[in-house]
Design a protein around this motif. Structure first.
Motif, PDB file in Angstrom:
ATOM      1  N   THR A  18     -61.298  60.487 -48.703  1.00 62.72           N
ATOM      2  CA  THR A  18     -61.098  60.719 -47.387  1.00 62.72           C
ATOM      3  C   THR A  18     -62.127  60.746 -46.282  1.00 62.72           C
ATOM      4  O   THR A  18     -62.016  60.356 -45.139  1.00 62.72           O
ATOM      5  N   THR A  27     -52.961  63.304 -38.511  1.00 64.85           N
ATOM      6  CA  THR A  27     -52.500  64.448 -39.262  1.00 64.85           C
ATOM      7  C   THR A  27     -53.048  64.482 -40.562  1.00 64.85           C
ATOM      8  O   THR A  27     -53.260  63.413 -41.206  1.00 64.85           O
ATOM      9  N   ASP A  28     -53.013  65.555 -41.234  1.00 61.40           N
ATOM     10  CA  ASP A  28     -53.128  65.785 -42.683  1.00 61.40           C
ATOM     11  C   ASP A  28     -52.323  64.925 -43.556  1.00 61.40           C
ATOM     12  O   ASP A  28     -52.716  64.110 -44.489  1.00 61.40           O
TER      13      ASP A  28
END
Length: 246
Positions: A18, A27-28
């Motif tokens: 990531t 967003t996550d």
């Protein structure tokens, strides 16, 4: 459908992937989906646990029978999920997962052949509507029947009864037409049951019976359809017809 980390090392590896990706402003969930979608991170897809939850309960661990189908798992991790999202899985149920497979989660493993990911509105909208039925009335009837099938107690698709119902809800538009026609006659859907068919011999065939009761005089009429559930892929034996108790 949920992706989970089976071990801390996999979670740390995912965090490093990531960090290398461009996820600014995401967003996550969007970042999670973006990282898994990158081809160079496909090794992480194979490391994750893929859990199918039904009515909020962890029910199955999913494994593709063909490695190519890991793509279906990635597609099911929607970047913007909704409570109306649905994943239909077709596969073979195997043994319970060993505790080390997914961080102590011991639920049945399903080796899947197909996954259909869609939302409730898309399914209802794709059902062919009879010309004589108004769009609003048909949509309401279809939504009620679909919700009723999905909310049946303990419908985890593991029994012949539930497999037949799930097959009809996904693949047989005529069952929605039958319910809409009953509502147009001012009748209520008062029962949906599954019984073994007398035609069963070397194959497993069930009758799915829908009961409709008139709101004017309490008269009940029934319609049924036969489904063969012998093997992994159910199929229709007889189309929807009137049913008479014997």
């Amino acid at each position: 459908m949920e992706a989970r980390f089976p071990r801390p090392s996999v979670e740390k590896e995912f965090a490093q992937a990531t960090g290398r990706a461009d996820t600014n402003g995401q967003t996550d969930r969007e970042a999670f989906h973006a990282v898994l979608s990158q081809r160079e991170n496909r090794y992480l897809v194979r490391q994750l646990c893929w859990v199918l939850t039904i009515q909020g309960l962890e029910t199955y661990l999913l494994q593709p029978r063909d490695p190519v189908d890991y793509d279906s798992l990635v597609e099911a991790t929607r970047p913007a999920p909704s409570p109306l999202d649905i994943d239909a899985v077709i596969g073979l149920r195997g043994p319970l997962a060993p505790p080390e497979m997914c961080n102590g989660l011991m639920i049945p493993i399903v080796a899947f052949d197909q996954i259909y990911s869609f939302d409730r509105e898309a399914l209802i909208g794709a059902i062919p509507r009879p010309e004589k039925t108004a769009a609003k009335e048909f949509k309401a009837a279809a939504e009620e029947l679909f919700d009723r099938v999905m909310q049946l107690t303990d419908n985890a698709g593991a029994t012949d009864d539930h497999r037949a119902l799930n097959y009809l809800a996904m693949r047989y538009p005529a069952i929605y037409t039958t319910v809409a026609d009953a509502y147009a006659r001012n009748a209520s859907l008062t029962g949906v049951e599954v019984r073994p068919s007398r035609l069963s011999g070397t194959r497993k065939i069930v009758n799915v019976i829908c009961s409709f009761t008139s709101r004017n005089n309490d008269f009940t009429e029934k319609f049924f359809v036969r489904v063969d559930v012998t093997e992994e892929f159910p199929f229709l034996v007889n189309k929807m017809s009137p049913y008479y108790d014997r």
